[in-house]
Every structure is written in C-alpha cells, then in structure tokens.
Scaffold this motif. Structure first.
Motif, PDB file in Angstrom:
ATOM      1  N   GLU A  42    -114.442  20.647  -8.332  1.00  0.00           N
ATOM      2  CA  GLU A  42    -114.618  21.651  -9.385  1.00  0.00           C
ATOM      3  C   GLU A  42    -115.208  22.935  -8.796  1.00  0.00           C
ATOM      4  O   GLU A  42    -114.785  24.044  -9.163  1.00  0.00           O
ATOM      5  CB  GLU A  42    -115.526  21.109 -10.479  1.00  0.00           C
ATOM      6  CG  GLU A  42    -114.889  19.996 -11.294  1.00  0.00           C
ATOM      7  CD  GLU A  42    -115.887  19.215 -12.130  1.00  0.00           C
ATOM      8  OE1 GLU A  42    -115.435  18.368 -12.928  1.00  0.00           O
ATOM      9  OE2 GLU A  42    -117.112  19.427 -11.997  1.00  0.00           O
ATOM     10  N   GLN A  43    -116.173  22.792  -7.894  1.00  0.00           N
ATOM     11  CA  GLN A  43    -116.729  23.976  -7.241  1.00  0.00           C
ATOM     12  C   GLN A  43    -115.642  24.724  -6.468  1.00  0.00           C
ATOM     13  O   GLN A  43    -115.548  25.946  -6.543  1.00  0.00           O
ATOM     14  CB  GLN A  43    -117.866  23.590  -6.276  1.00  0.00           C
ATOM     15  CG  GLN A  43    -118.399  24.788  -5.504  1.00  0.00           C
ATOM     16  CD  GLN A  43    -119.518  24.431  -4.544  1.00  0.00           C
ATOM     17  OE1 GLN A  43    -120.476  25.187  -4.433  1.00  0.00           O
ATOM     18  NE2 GLN A  43    -119.419  23.324  -3.843  1.00  0.00           N
ATOM     19  N   SER A  44    -114.802  23.994  -5.747  1.00  0.00           N
ATOM     20  CA  SER A  44    -113.733  24.637  -4.976  1.00  0.00           C
ATOM     21  C   SER A  44    -112.763  25.382  -5.879  1.00  0.00           C
ATOM     22  O   SER A  44    -112.342  26.502  -5.567  1.00  0.00           O
ATOM     23  CB  SER A  44    -112.982  23.596  -4.141  1.00  0.00           C
ATOM     24  OG  SER A  44    -113.802  23.094  -3.129  1.00  0.00           O
ATOM     25  N   LEU A  45    -112.396  24.762  -7.005  1.00  0.00           N
ATOM     26  CA  LEU A  45    -111.473  25.436  -7.913  1.00  0.00           C
ATOM     27  C   LEU A  45    -112.125  26.680  -8.516  1.00  0.00           C
ATOM     28  O   LEU A  45    -111.498  27.742  -8.592  1.00  0.00           O
ATOM     29  CB  LEU A  45    -111.007  24.492  -9.021  1.00  0.00           C
ATOM     30  CG  LEU A  45    -109.933  25.096  -9.936  1.00  0.00           C
ATOM     31  CD1 LEU A  45    -108.621  25.276  -9.179  1.00  0.00           C
ATOM     32  CD2 LEU A  45    -109.712  24.237 -11.167  1.00  0.00           C
ATOM     33  N   ARG A  76    -118.348  18.244 -20.391  1.00  0.00           N
ATOM     34  CA  ARG A  76    -119.388  18.241 -21.421  1.00  0.00           C
ATOM     35  C   ARG A  76    -120.587  17.396 -21.008  1.00  0.00           C
ATOM     36  O   ARG A  76    -120.446  16.294 -20.480  1.00  0.00           O
ATOM     37  CB  ARG A  76    -118.835  17.722 -22.745  1.00  0.00           C
ATOM     38  CG  ARG A  76    -117.832  18.669 -23.372  1.00  0.00           C
ATOM     39  CD  ARG A  76    -117.601  18.346 -24.838  1.00  0.00           C
ATOM     40  NE  ARG A  76    -116.705  19.326 -25.428  1.00  0.00           N
ATOM     41  CZ  ARG A  76    -117.077  20.520 -25.879  1.00  0.00           C
ATOM     42  NH1 ARG A  76    -118.339  20.883 -25.792  1.00  0.00           N
ATOM     43  NH2 ARG A  76    -116.199  21.346 -26.410  1.00  0.00           N
ATOM     44  N   GLY A  77    -121.772  17.968 -21.260  1.00  0.00           N
ATOM     45  CA  GLY A  77    -123.004  17.241 -21.000  1.00  0.00           C
ATOM     46  C   GLY A  77    -123.440  17.199 -19.556  1.00  0.00           C
ATOM     47  O   GLY A  77    -124.442  16.575 -19.226  1.00  0.00           O
ATOM     48  N   ARG A  78    -122.710  17.875 -18.686  1.00  0.00           N
ATOM     49  CA  ARG A  78    -123.040  17.863 -17.264  1.00  0.00           C
ATOM     50  C   ARG A  78    -123.552  19.226 -16.828  1.00  0.00           C
ATOM     51  O   ARG A  78    -123.039  20.262 -17.256  1.00  0.00           O
ATOM     52  CB  ARG A  78    -121.804  17.526 -16.419  1.00  0.00           C
ATOM     53  CG  ARG A  78    -121.337  16.104 -16.530  1.00  0.00           C
ATOM     54  CD  ARG A  78    -120.020  15.870 -15.811  1.00  0.00           C
ATOM     55  NE  ARG A  78    -119.937  16.629 -14.574  1.00  0.00           N
ATOM     56  CZ  ARG A  78    -118.802  17.178 -14.127  1.00  0.00           C
ATOM     57  NH1 ARG A  78    -117.677  17.070 -14.804  1.00  0.00           N
ATOM     58  NH2 ARG A  78    -118.805  17.842 -12.990  1.00  0.00           N
ATOM     59  N   VAL A  79    -124.547  19.217 -15.941  1.00  0.00           N
ATOM     60  CA  VAL A  79    -125.012  20.430 -15.277  1.00  0.00           C
ATOM     61  C   VAL A  79    -125.100  20.095 -13.807  1.00  0.00           C
ATOM     62  O   VAL A  79    -126.026  19.406 -13.361  1.00  0.00           O
ATOM     63  CB  VAL A  79    -126.385  20.899 -15.810  1.00  0.00           C
ATOM     64  CG1 VAL A  79    -126.818  22.173 -15.082  1.00  0.00           C
ATOM     65  CG2 VAL A  79    -126.334  21.133 -17.306  1.00  0.00           C
ATOM     66  N   ASP A  80    -124.097  20.514 -13.063  1.00  0.00           N
ATOM     67  CA  ASP A  80    -124.064  20.277 -11.629  1.00  0.00           C
ATOM     68  C   ASP A  80    -123.321  21.429 -10.972  1.00  0.00           C
ATOM     69  O   ASP A  80    -122.929  22.394 -11.646  1.00  0.00           O
ATOM     70  CB  ASP A  80    -123.439  18.911 -11.294  1.00  0.00           C
ATOM     71  CG  ASP A  80    -122.014  18.744 -11.826  1.00  0.00           C
ATOM     72  OD1 ASP A  80    -121.273  19.736 -11.950  1.00  0.00           O
ATOM     73  OD2 ASP A  80    -121.640  17.589 -12.126  1.00  0.00           O
ATOM     74  N   ILE A  81    -123.127  21.338  -9.670  1.00  0.00           N
ATOM     75  CA  ILE A  81    -122.515  22.470  -8.962  1.00  0.00           C
ATOM     76  C   ILE A  81    -121.094  22.735  -9.448  1.00  0.00           C
ATOM     77  O   ILE A  81    -120.639  23.878  -9.424  1.00  0.00           O
ATOM     78  CB  ILE A  81    -122.555  22.250  -7.431  1.00  0.00           C
ATOM     79  CG1 ILE A  81    -122.250  23.549  -6.697  1.00  0.00           C
ATOM     80  CG2 ILE A  81    -121.617  21.122  -7.014  1.00  0.00           C
ATOM     81  CD1 ILE A  81    -123.190  24.719  -7.018  1.00  0.00           C
TER      82      ILE A  81
END
Length: 199
Positions: free
Chosen positions: A95-98, A148-153
C-alpha cells in the motif's frame, strides 16, 4: 529531530503524520526544494536535494520518506506503524508503494504543467501519469474495505496521496465511482494527524 520541510510536499506530510501518530516531536526547517532550481542548503545534506531530508538527534541524515518513517517507528518502539514480518507487513508495504507511486505520478504531471515551458510540454506524458493515477485509484477502491480501522504506513501513505490530489488537482473527480474509497478517506482525513498536516 529535524526535517527540511515544505507544507505542500505529500512526502513531508507523510513523515509529519507518522511523527504525530507516534507522539514524536520533529522540528520543521524551512527549505525551497525545486526540481530545477535546487536548494543548495538541502543538497549539502542530501545530494538529491529533495524533501523530506531528516536529521536524527545523533546527527544521522536520513532520506527518503520511506526510510524516515520506518526510523520514526523504530524510535517509538517499533511495530506501531510498520507491522511485524508477515502478511500484514507486506500488505502495508505494498500500500505504501502504491501510494508513493501515485504521488510520484501526480508530481510529474504537475511539474509538466507548472515547471516545463508551455512550448516544451508533452501532453502524452501527462496522459500517461494521469492514467497511472486512475488505475491506482481503482485498486485503492478495491482495497477500501481492508483500510478501515487501520493506522499504519500503508493507510497513512494512501491518505497523503489522496490529500495531494485534492490539493493540486481539485478538478479531478477521483471520488466519482469510488464511494468506498471516498468514504474511507473522509473518515481517515479527520484524524488529528491528517488535519494538522493538511497543505
């Protein structure tokens, strides 16, 4: 800790969001990053002359945003924004790469419009970058339920990418046909770290 700062940079924003989510203070140093008229103050510490360029308390210089964000996570104890090895980590890193790739395409399209002289602009180049953005947005729409509900890189990077589109491409209707993604971003964008870092 300090960082060369530009309020319009989505990559700097990513660092500042991570820092706030981790409860870390990072001093903002003024800079004038530009793809052509390179800021020699930044170049003295980062040969690429780009922001964010980060200074750890021990004097170590770090760049780019991917490295800085992982460093901040480690300083805060590790594993909060960068999951441990396993499926969750690879998902967040992809997801970070995209998100980073979408930002890169948006920056290239913007530079073509505002930095390159009008007589030298190459519209097929802009079209190619905008197609990358559209296809990336479609993939993000598919991913929206898992964000949803996630907080990460991963979610932080995707949120900063969407924020940059709103800031620099206000006429781009990226929400059209992407209700799930738009709904996720409306919620995620209200996080204090996102609100405080909005350009």
């Amino acid at each position: 800790m300090k960082v060369y700062f530009s309020p319009a940079s989505p990559f700097v924003r990513k660092v500042m969001v991570c820092a706030q989510e981790l409860g870390l203070e990072v001093e903002r140093l003024p800079s004038q990053a530009h793809p052509v008229e390179r800021d020699r103050v930044i170049v003295a510490d980062n040969p690429l002359g780009q922001v964010p360029t980060f200074f750890a308390d021990d004097g170590t210089v770090l760049y780019d945003s991917r490295v800085i964000c992982e460093y901040l996570d480690a300083v805060a104890g590790g594993g909060r924004l960068f999951p441990a090895p396993g499926p969750g980590r690879w998902r967040a890193l992809v997801e970070q790469s995209l998100g980073d790739g979408l930002i890169d395409a948006a920056l290239l399209a913007r530079y073509e419009a505002v930095v390159r002289p009008a007589e030298a602009r190459f519209e097929p180049w802009v079209g190619g970058q905008m197609d990358k953005i559209a296809v990336a947005l479609d993939r993000m729409q598919e991913w929206a339920p898992s964000l949803r509900g996630r907080v990460d890189i991963g979610t932080i990077t995707l949120g900063c990418a969407l924020g940059y589109l709103d800031f620099r491409f206000p006429d781009l209707d990226w929400r059209g046909g992407r209700d799930a993604l738009a709904g996720w971003y409306a919620e995620f964008g209200r996080r204090p770290s996102m609100a405080a870092s909005a350009p």
